[in-house]
Design a protein around this motif. Sequence first.
Motif, PDB file in Angstrom:
ATOM      1  N   THR A 165       1.801   6.659  -7.010  1.00 36.13           N
ATOM      2  CA  THR A 165       0.439   7.198  -7.429  1.00 36.13           C
ATOM      3  C   THR A 165       0.294   8.541  -6.685  1.00 36.13           C
ATOM      4  OG1 THR A 165      -1.004   5.745  -6.054  1.00 36.13           O
ATOM      5  CG2 THR A 165      -0.593   4.943  -8.062  1.00 36.13           C
ATOM      6  N   GLN A 166       0.937   8.743  -5.492  1.00 39.36           N
ATOM      7  CA  GLN A 166       0.624  10.279  -4.921  1.00 39.36           C
ATOM      8  C   GLN A 166       1.615  10.994  -4.563  1.00 39.36           C
ATOM      9  OE1 GLN A 166      -2.058   9.319  -1.460  1.00 39.36           O
ATOM     10  NE2 GLN A 166      -3.328   7.762  -2.464  1.00 39.36           N
ATOM     11  N   TYR A 167       2.628  10.322  -3.521  1.00 32.79           N
ATOM     12  CA  TYR A 167       3.661  11.021  -3.163  1.00 32.79           C
ATOM     13  C   TYR A 167       4.433  11.564  -4.215  1.00 32.79           C
ATOM     14  CZ  TYR A 167       1.873   9.375   1.312  1.00 32.79           C
ATOM     15  OH  TYR A 167       1.064   9.019   2.492  1.00 32.79           O
ATOM     16  N   ARG A 168       5.231  10.755  -5.115  1.00 33.18           N
ATOM     17  CA  ARG A 168       6.044  11.309  -6.096  1.00 33.18           C
ATOM     18  C   ARG A 168       5.473  11.909  -7.149  1.00 33.18           C
ATOM     19  NH1 ARG A 168       8.574   6.449  -7.335  1.00 33.18           N
ATOM     20  NH2 ARG A 168      10.368   6.795  -5.583  1.00 33.18           N
ATOM     21  N   PRO A 169       4.419  11.705  -7.579  1.00 30.93           N
ATOM     22  CA  PRO A 169       3.608  12.399  -8.331  1.00 30.93           C
ATOM     23  C   PRO A 169       3.343  14.095  -7.846  1.00 30.93           C
ATOM     24  CG  PRO A 169       2.800  10.391  -8.824  1.00 30.93           C
ATOM     25  CD  PRO A 169       3.647  10.426  -7.789  1.00 30.93           C
ATOM     26  N   LEU A 170       3.154  14.103  -6.742  1.00 25.43           N
ATOM     27  CA  LEU A 170       2.715  15.460  -5.946  1.00 25.43           C
ATOM     28  C   LEU A 170       3.978  16.303  -6.026  1.00 25.43           C
ATOM     29  CD1 LEU A 170       0.959  17.274  -4.797  1.00 25.43           C
ATOM     30  CD2 LEU A 170       1.436  16.129  -2.637  1.00 25.43           C
ATOM     31  N   VAL A 171       5.034  15.519  -5.591  1.00 31.53           N
ATOM     32  CA  VAL A 171       6.459  16.275  -5.567  1.00 31.53           C
ATOM     33  C   VAL A 171       6.820  16.632  -6.813  1.00 31.53           C
ATOM     34  CG1 VAL A 171       8.934  15.824  -5.011  1.00 31.53           C
ATOM     35  CG2 VAL A 171       7.355  15.025  -3.357  1.00 31.53           C
ATOM     36  N   ASP A 190       0.663  -1.006   0.131  1.00 28.98           N
ATOM     37  CA  ASP A 190       0.039   0.027   0.105  1.00 28.98           C
ATOM     38  C   ASP A 190       0.900   1.229   0.184  1.00 28.98           C
ATOM     39  OD1 ASP A 190      -2.361  -1.486   0.005  1.00 28.98           O
ATOM     40  OD2 ASP A 190      -2.735  -1.337   2.056  1.00 28.98           O
ATOM     41  N   VAL A 191       1.887   1.332   0.707  1.00 34.67           N
ATOM     42  CA  VAL A 191       2.752   2.367   1.009  1.00 34.67           C
ATOM     43  C   VAL A 191       3.462   2.461  -0.509  1.00 34.67           C
ATOM     44  CG1 VAL A 191       4.887   3.291   2.103  1.00 34.67           C
ATOM     45  CG2 VAL A 191       3.140   2.294   3.241  1.00 34.67           C
ATOM     46  N   GLN A 192       4.162   1.496  -0.961  1.00 37.41           N
ATOM     47  CA  GLN A 192       4.617   1.588  -2.312  1.00 37.41           C
ATOM     48  C   GLN A 192       3.669   2.244  -3.327  1.00 37.41           C
ATOM     49  OE1 GLN A 192       7.952   1.315  -2.693  1.00 37.41           O
ATOM     50  NE2 GLN A 192       7.780   1.919  -4.568  1.00 37.41           N
ATOM     51  N   HIS A 193       2.507   1.777  -3.454  1.00 37.21           N
ATOM     52  CA  HIS A 193       1.492   2.135  -4.271  1.00 37.21           C
ATOM     53  C   HIS A 193       1.170   3.560  -4.091  1.00 37.21           C
ATOM     54  CE1 HIS A 193      -2.168   1.931  -7.039  1.00 37.21           C
ATOM     55  NE2 HIS A 193      -2.857   2.445  -6.003  1.00 37.21           N
ATOM     56  N   LYS A 194       1.168   4.169  -2.974  1.00 36.51           N
ATOM     57  CA  LYS A 194       1.023   5.600  -2.734  1.00 36.51           C
ATOM     58  C   LYS A 194       2.033   6.374  -2.964  1.00 36.51           C
ATOM     59  CE  LYS A 194      -2.442   5.225   1.268  1.00 36.51           C
ATOM     60  NZ  LYS A 194      -2.682   5.066   2.859  1.00 36.51           N
ATOM     61  N   ILE A 195       3.495   5.982  -2.961  1.00 36.92           N
ATOM     62  CA  ILE A 195       4.360   6.331  -3.347  1.00 36.92           C
ATOM     63  C   ILE A 195       4.417   6.672  -4.985  1.00 36.92           C
ATOM     64  CG2 ILE A 195       7.008   6.191  -3.782  1.00 36.92           C
ATOM     65  CD1 ILE A 195       7.067   4.708  -1.140  1.00 36.92           C
ATOM     66  N   ALA A 255       6.846  13.788   3.548  1.00 34.74           N
ATOM     67  CA  ALA A 255       6.095  12.638   3.211  1.00 34.74           C
ATOM     68  C   ALA A 255       6.514  11.734   2.404  1.00 34.74           C
ATOM     69  CB  ALA A 255       4.535  13.103   2.803  1.00 34.74           C
ATOM     70  N   LEU A 256       7.038  12.105   1.144  1.00 34.71           N
ATOM     71  CA  LEU A 256       7.628  11.062   0.148  1.00 34.71           C
ATOM     72  C   LEU A 256       8.726  10.369   1.040  1.00 34.71           C
ATOM     73  CD1 LEU A 256       7.819   9.560  -2.384  1.00 34.71           C
ATOM     74  CD2 LEU A 256       9.477  11.589  -3.214  1.00 34.71           C
ATOM     75  N   ALA A 257       9.478  11.020   1.645  1.00 34.49           N
ATOM     76  CA  ALA A 257      10.811  10.204   2.422  1.00 34.49           C
ATOM     77  C   ALA A 257      10.207   9.555   3.302  1.00 34.49           C
ATOM     78  CB  ALA A 257      11.834  11.337   3.086  1.00 34.49           C
ATOM     79  N   ASP A 258       9.374   9.825   4.195  1.00 31.40           N
ATOM     80  CA  ASP A 258       8.879   8.882   5.269  1.00 31.40           C
ATOM     81  C   ASP A 258       8.043   7.667   4.724  1.00 31.40           C
ATOM     82  OD1 ASP A 258       9.283  10.766   7.116  1.00 31.40           O
ATOM     83  OD2 ASP A 258       7.691  11.624   7.307  1.00 31.40           O
ATOM     84  N   ALA A 259       7.517   7.881   3.383  1.00 27.82           N
ATOM     85  CA  ALA A 259       6.966   6.678   2.885  1.00 27.82           C
ATOM     86  C   ALA A 259       8.022   5.737   2.302  1.00 27.82           C
ATOM     87  CB  ALA A 259       5.998   7.184   1.543  1.00 27.82           C
ATOM     88  N   LYS A 315      11.021   5.473   3.574  1.00 26.27           N
ATOM     89  CA  LYS A 315      11.769   4.586   4.619  1.00 26.27           C
ATOM     90  C   LYS A 315      10.650   3.643   5.163  1.00 26.27           C
ATOM     91  CE  LYS A 315      13.476   5.462   9.355  1.00 26.27           C
ATOM     92  NZ  LYS A 315      13.614   6.549  10.356  1.00 26.27           N
ATOM     93  N   ALA A 316       9.343   3.719   5.221  1.00 26.00           N
ATOM     94  CA  ALA A 316       8.491   2.791   5.601  1.00 26.00           C
ATOM     95  C   ALA A 316       8.334   1.462   4.611  1.00 26.00           C
ATOM     96  CB  ALA A 316       7.098   3.357   5.853  1.00 26.00           C
ATOM     97  N   ALA A 317       8.625   2.008   3.418  1.00 24.58           N
ATOM     98  CA  ALA A 317       8.522   0.851   2.458  1.00 24.58           C
ATOM     99  C   ALA A 317       9.753  -0.066   2.373  1.00 24.58           C
ATOM    100  CB  ALA A 317       8.456   1.413   0.947  1.00 24.58           C
ATOM    101  N   ARG A 318      10.745   0.546   3.176  1.00 22.62           N
ATOM    102  CA  ARG A 318      12.071  -0.379   3.371  1.00 22.62           C
ATOM    103  C   ARG A 318      12.110  -1.178   4.358  1.00 22.62           C
ATOM    104  NH1 ARG A 318      14.313   4.455   0.941  1.00 22.62           N
ATOM    105  NH2 ARG A 318      14.976   5.244   3.096  1.00 22.62           N
ATOM    106  N   GLU A 319      11.081  -0.899   5.361  1.00 26.13           N
ATOM    107  CA  GLU A 319      11.180  -1.711   6.546  1.00 26.13           C
ATOM    108  C   GLU A 319      10.882  -3.165   6.450  1.00 26.13           C
ATOM    109  OE1 GLU A 319       8.452   0.193   9.068  1.00 26.13           O
ATOM    110  OE2 GLU A 319       9.489   1.874   9.476  1.00 26.13           O
ATOM    111  N   SER A 320      11.735  -4.005   7.098  1.00 30.16           N
ATOM    112  CA  SER A 320      11.620  -5.376   7.307  1.00 30.16           C
ATOM    113  C   SER A 320      10.574  -5.948   8.264  1.00 30.16           C
ATOM    114  CB  SER A 320      12.960  -6.124   7.406  1.00 30.16           C
ATOM    115  OG  SER A 320      13.409  -5.812   8.401  1.00 30.16           O
ATOM    116  N   PHE A 321       9.996  -7.038   7.962  1.00 28.08           N
ATOM    117  CA  PHE A 321       9.025  -7.520   8.983  1.00 28.08           C
ATOM    118  C   PHE A 321       9.665  -7.503  10.337  1.00 28.08           C
ATOM    119  CE2 PHE A 321       6.866 -11.655  10.820  1.00 28.08           C
ATOM    120  CZ  PHE A 321       6.149 -10.989  11.128  1.00 28.08           C
ATOM    121  N   PRO A 322       9.140  -6.966  11.525  1.00 28.63           N
ATOM    122  CA  PRO A 322       9.834  -6.962  12.771  1.00 28.63           C
ATOM    123  C   PRO A 322       9.899  -8.155  13.583  1.00 28.63           C
ATOM    124  CG  PRO A 322       7.593  -5.897  12.755  1.00 28.63           C
ATOM    125  CD  PRO A 322       7.939  -6.170  11.494  1.00 28.63           C
TER     126      PRO A 322
END
Length: 718
Positions: free
Chosen positions: A422-428, A415-420, A574-578, A580-587
Amino acid sequence: MQTSDAAKCEDLLMKCEYLRDNGRGNNIVFATGTPVTNTMAELYNMQRYLSPNLLDSQGVSNFSAWAKTFGEVTETMEPKPEGGGLDIKRRFARFQNLPELMSSFHCYSDIMTADDLDLDLPELESHAVAVPATPEQLAEVEALVERGEKVHAGCDPSMDNMLKITGDGRKVALDPKLLYLEDDPDMEPLSGGKVDECVRNILDIRDRTEAERGAQLVFVDSSTPASGRWNIQDDVRRRLIEAGVPESEIACVTDAKGKLKQKEALYEKVRSGDIRILLGSTTTLGTGTNVQTRLAAIHDLDCPWRPSDLEQRLGRIVRQGNTFDHVHDFRYVSTGTFDSYLYSIVERKQRFISQVFTNKSPVRTMDDLDETVLSLAQMKQIAEGDPTVAERMDVENKIGQLKLMMASHLEGLADVQHKIETQYRPLVEALTAQRDMLADDEIPFAEADLVRQQTLGSKDSFLTVGGTHIADKEEAIRALRRAAYDVRPGCEETIGTYRGLSVVCRRQRVLDDDWLPYIGLAVDAAKHVHMSDRVFPSGEKGAFTVLTQMDRIIARDAKGPAEIELKLRDAQLALADAQKAARESFPKQAELDEAEQRLAVLEQERIEAEAQRQREQAQRAEAEAAAIEEGVEDEREAERKHERAAVADDEARERGRVAELRRQGLICEDSAAHAAATATACGIASGCPDDVAEAARCSAAASVREERDGGEKHKAGM
């Protein structure tokens, strides 16, 4: 799968359709604590009642299409209920596409849990009461495993099947007598089993709640008075009476004989404390039973067939209106029988369905919730007393939970990658381009805005079309509209000037067949165009025309890039946070890996133990065969020795008799020798069968008699 319509269900469906046809569909409200009891296919019927239009829009209005989309149907051969042959049954093996299924479910339903409602409920304390299996029970479990092996090898399902074996396993865990009600009705009930333990706990709770007249429920599904034979419910009643409990304080739901008034009177006695122990099954004591007023404990003597049955049992005591703040649930397990495995499977299914109905359904597939049947491998592990069975089940459950969490985590990453993308990167990117455009054109637009402010109220249009200045506003607007519609569809062209800026028209496709004009202003049309987000206005006079539209573009973009810089900074964060979240491994990846490694070790141990068991079984079989062969040879040798001894005895007796006759002078030496020779020739000395030897002895005796008779005649002649 049952496809026939029950009358009451069809009646309810017609009433729902009637209300919808009359515009009262919003008045249809269903309320239930167990939306799914037996199979996930019940969601189809629920949607037929509450949201059939959604089924139509999804193209799954008929059950076959729904089943193909959300389920995997298998065909199995099952014995007919009345016996005498087999039927082909179509059943759901598993369900798939659960996120989409539950998304549809949430469109017409609201799910509220007890935590959401913050109800005043008593605190539940659960007790797992493990009772060691008796030797009688262990022997019966071994017999069940042998039956399972025969079924696995291809036994006629009408004679025996795994469902029947599982049902008999439930009976063995209660009391092996239940298997022999026809063959040995006078068999003594089991002593030392979980029924005895249940009675002890009932007596303990009864004594502790004597002042409050606390009541208790005992659930038994596998053996009820409805059978008309000896049963566990009556046996529990007998044991309680023998322990000193007044008979008037004990009742079975079947005492009401299914009559509503009598059943309600029975429930009232439980609520008042007159009856303190009520026995029944999940069916008779489940839905609609309101006896919680003085309920202190419930006792699950056997494991129910379905996950929803556990919820129904708990729902009798964990309920509003209970005067006890702390209540108990006793679950009895006969170790070494099928009990623990059945409880584990049913509880695991319940956890799955709870997650499906309370979360976003991270699982994509799930086994159906139909009746629990043990496999042959599970039966063998139980019967062999495999100490790792419980641990393996716990590890499997843990892995299942962790995989659900990992699936949810991966879904979140997706979901985060999809938002990156379709939303965050195009907005930037859009804000960056807009900032650069405003920075480049800041001065020309500021000058145009100054002119706009100075000429407010002027009747001049300030518009040039086709190189000609048109002062009249309405005529200028008409000329600009003609020029805009002359632009080819999909193209962008400069069609005039306004307040010193180029007027650019872009023909964009809005509907399937319409290419509508959009107006923008530019300093250098080849570099930047400040477009309006609205289509070319249709009016030629009034508050909103194409002239006021262009004035708004000038006023908007004359402010420069400062405001956009702030928006761009927020979008970049917001793009940087997204990212970073997209690179998080399963805790909990390490915990999952450890559990999977442990399961692999347990599985390897199980395989090795099974191989060792097979080797030992083969060795025992060889030893038994060798022992049998050795025993047969010993028997043969013993028979030969016995025959030789018998022959030796016969010879000794014959020699003794002949010696006695000789001593008496009845036979001469030649006659004795002749008798011995005749006996030897006939097989006495060589060990021939007894009848031949007897014939030889008779022949020798005859010779002796002839000799004796001849001697007597000789004496008489003399």
